[in-house]
Scaffold this motif. Structure first.
Motif, PDB file in Angstrom:
ATOM      1  N   LYS A 104     -56.172 -21.919 -13.734  1.00 32.66           N
ATOM      2  CA  LYS A 104     -57.252 -22.688 -13.115  1.00 32.66           C
ATOM      3  C   LYS A 104     -58.123 -21.808 -12.236  1.00 32.66           C
ATOM      4  O   LYS A 104     -59.353 -21.986 -12.167  1.00 32.66           O
ATOM      5  CB  LYS A 104     -56.658 -23.836 -12.288  1.00 32.66           C
ATOM      6  N   LEU A 105     -57.506 -20.846 -11.556  1.00 34.65           N
ATOM      7  CA  LEU A 105     -58.228 -20.006 -10.593  1.00 34.65           C
ATOM      8  C   LEU A 105     -58.847 -18.760 -11.230  1.00 34.65           C
ATOM      9  O   LEU A 105     -59.783 -18.181 -10.676  1.00 34.65           O
ATOM     10  CB  LEU A 105     -57.287 -19.580  -9.466  1.00 34.65           C
ATOM     11  N   ARG A 106     -58.336 -18.375 -12.382  1.00 38.41           N
ATOM     12  CA  ARG A 106     -58.761 -17.118 -13.002  1.00 38.41           C
ATOM     13  C   ARG A 106     -60.278 -17.008 -13.179  1.00 38.41           C
ATOM     14  O   ARG A 106     -60.869 -15.970 -12.845  1.00 38.41           O
ATOM     15  CB  ARG A 106     -58.060 -16.931 -14.348  1.00 38.41           C
ATOM     16  N   ARG A 112     -65.088 -16.722  -3.522  1.00 41.06           N
ATOM     17  CA  ARG A 112     -66.043 -17.567  -2.796  1.00 41.06           C
ATOM     18  C   ARG A 112     -65.900 -19.039  -3.159  1.00 41.06           C
ATOM     19  O   ARG A 112     -66.572 -19.884  -2.575  1.00 41.06           O
ATOM     20  CB  ARG A 112     -67.481 -17.105  -3.076  1.00 41.06           C
ATOM     21  N   ASP A 113     -65.057 -19.334  -4.140  1.00 43.42           N
ATOM     22  CA  ASP A 113     -64.880 -20.716  -4.584  1.00 43.42           C
ATOM     23  C   ASP A 113     -63.794 -21.418  -3.785  1.00 43.42           C
ATOM     24  O   ASP A 113     -62.802 -20.817  -3.370  1.00 43.42           O
ATOM     25  CB  ASP A 113     -64.538 -20.750  -6.079  1.00 43.42           C
ATOM     26  N   ALA A 144     -58.697 -22.005  -0.813  1.00 51.91           N
ATOM     27  CA  ALA A 144     -57.573 -22.849  -0.405  1.00 51.91           C
ATOM     28  C   ALA A 144     -56.238 -22.198  -0.755  1.00 51.91           C
ATOM     29  O   ALA A 144     -55.278 -22.235   0.027  1.00 51.91           O
ATOM     30  CB  ALA A 144     -57.685 -24.219  -1.061  1.00 51.91           C
ATOM     31  N   PHE A 145     -56.176 -21.577  -1.950  1.00 58.23           N
ATOM     32  CA  PHE A 145     -54.950 -20.900  -2.376  1.00 58.23           C
ATOM     33  C   PHE A 145     -54.586 -19.766  -1.413  1.00 58.23           C
ATOM     34  O   PHE A 145     -53.443 -19.645  -0.952  1.00 58.23           O
ATOM     35  CB  PHE A 145     -55.134 -20.358  -3.794  1.00 58.23           C
ATOM     36  N   LEU A 146     -55.565 -18.918  -1.081  1.00 59.06           N
ATOM     37  CA  LEU A 146     -55.304 -17.773  -0.215  1.00 59.06           C
ATOM     38  C   LEU A 146     -55.120 -18.195   1.238  1.00 59.06           C
ATOM     39  O   LEU A 146     -54.318 -17.590   1.970  1.00 59.06           O
ATOM     40  CB  LEU A 146     -56.444 -16.753  -0.337  1.00 59.06           C
ATOM     41  N   GLN A 205     -62.391  -9.668  -8.005  1.00 59.19           N
ATOM     42  CA  GLN A 205     -62.924 -11.019  -8.220  1.00 59.19           C
ATOM     43  C   GLN A 205     -62.449 -12.030  -7.171  1.00 59.19           C
ATOM     44  O   GLN A 205     -63.199 -12.914  -6.775  1.00 59.19           O
ATOM     45  CB  GLN A 205     -62.503 -11.532  -9.599  1.00 59.19           C
ATOM     46  N   HIS A 206     -61.206 -11.912  -6.739  1.00 63.68           N
ATOM     47  CA  HIS A 206     -60.600 -12.961  -5.915  1.00 63.68           C
ATOM     48  C   HIS A 206     -60.270 -12.499  -4.500  1.00 63.68           C
ATOM     49  O   HIS A 206     -60.969 -12.823  -3.551  1.00 63.68           O
ATOM     50  CB  HIS A 206     -59.334 -13.494  -6.597  1.00 63.68           C
TER      51      HIS A 206
END
Length: 277
Positions: A192-194, A199-200, A205-207, A249-250
């Motif tokens: 889902k996060l890939r 910035r999303d 929320a995950f981090l 990217q993340h």
């Protein structure tokens, strides 16, 4: 007068930068011999020009060696911003090969690669005069956007830049400080996060929910805050802090955004995401 001085390696994008300045209303001059800078600035000021963009590089010959001293003196007279463009040797070799242009320092006894290395050596002292930008992985549009961001900055003696990058694409040449966040959990492995970025909202929320992320973010903030006064006291105009993860990217994007937001309350800051360009 507001003066933007463009310098750097041949093939790194100086013409693009100068075109951006011209579009922004600057009176632009390409390839001005360094020793003519004071006379040129005096002439432009006397004739009512309040914004000028001038490209000075190794094509100036021996007069180029005078540039550091000239910059010091000009900063006492005008609002001066220096932008230095550079790229990896492999990138410059490819660009010259693709365009079939001749490097200005090449000769019958000096290969293209040797000319690039020689030019980099000549420009060593100049790179420290202002904002360095590694254009190796920047598209033309990204470079234009970045130059626009720089010239839009308010007049300030110091700017703090946070840039995210992916280690698999190499460390940015313009980085002053480099932090590696690859040891943290990677959102890339969540389907889902890939496709998203740091910035999303879902990735944020995950981090945000990871204690180790909060700890490392706090440690980097503390380190930068502790040593920032020393860099400012060293008469630097810029400090580039690069944050790297695997793909850029993340995690690195998340960190660059959070750090920029934190320090923007006390310093003029910019944020750039190399791999999102």
């Amino acid at each position: 007068m507001h003066l933007v001085l463009i310098s750097g390696l041949s093939g790194s994008g100086k013409s693009i930068a100068l075109n951006v300045l011209e579009d922004a209303g600057y009176y632009c001059i390409d390839n001005l011999p360094a020793n003519l800078l004071p006379e040129t600035i005096r002439f432009l000021s006397e004739h009512g020009y309040d914004k000028a963009g001038i490209s000075v590089d190794a094509r100036s010959g021996e007069s180029f060696l005078e540039l550091p001293g000239l910059v010091t003196e000009l900063r006492k007279q005008v609002d001066l911003r220096v932008i230095f463009l550079e790229s990896k040797i492999e990138t410059l070799v490819r660009r010259f090969s693709e365009t079939r242009r001749r490097h200005p320092l090449s000769s019958d006894t000096r290969s293209l690669r040797e000319a690039i290395v020689h030019e980099r050596d000549l420009l060593g002292d100049i790179a420290e005069l202002g904002q360095r930008i590694d254009t190796s992985d920047l598209s033309t549009n990204s470079l234009r956007a970045w130059i626009k961001d720089i010239i839009a900055l308010e007049n300030a003696s110091f700017t703090l830049l946070f840039t995210s990058f992916g280690f698999k694409h190499g460390i940015p040449l313009d980085a002053d400080l480099v932090f590696d966040v690859r040891c943290l959990p990677n959102p890339h492995y969540d389907p889902k996060l890939r496709p998203q970025t740091g910035r999303d909202a879902d990735v944020i929320a995950f981090l945000d929910g990871l204690a180790e992320v909060a700890d490392m973010l706090a440690d980097i903030r503390t380190y930068v805050a502790k040593w920032l006064p020393c860099y400012i006291a060293d008469n630097r105009a810029y400090l580039t802090v690069a944050i790297g993860c695997t793909g850029g990217q993340h995690r690195s994007v998340y960190f660059a955004e959070h750090l920029a937001a934190h320090f923007s309350t006390t310093q003029q800051t910019l944020v750039r995401h190399r791999e999102l360009a």
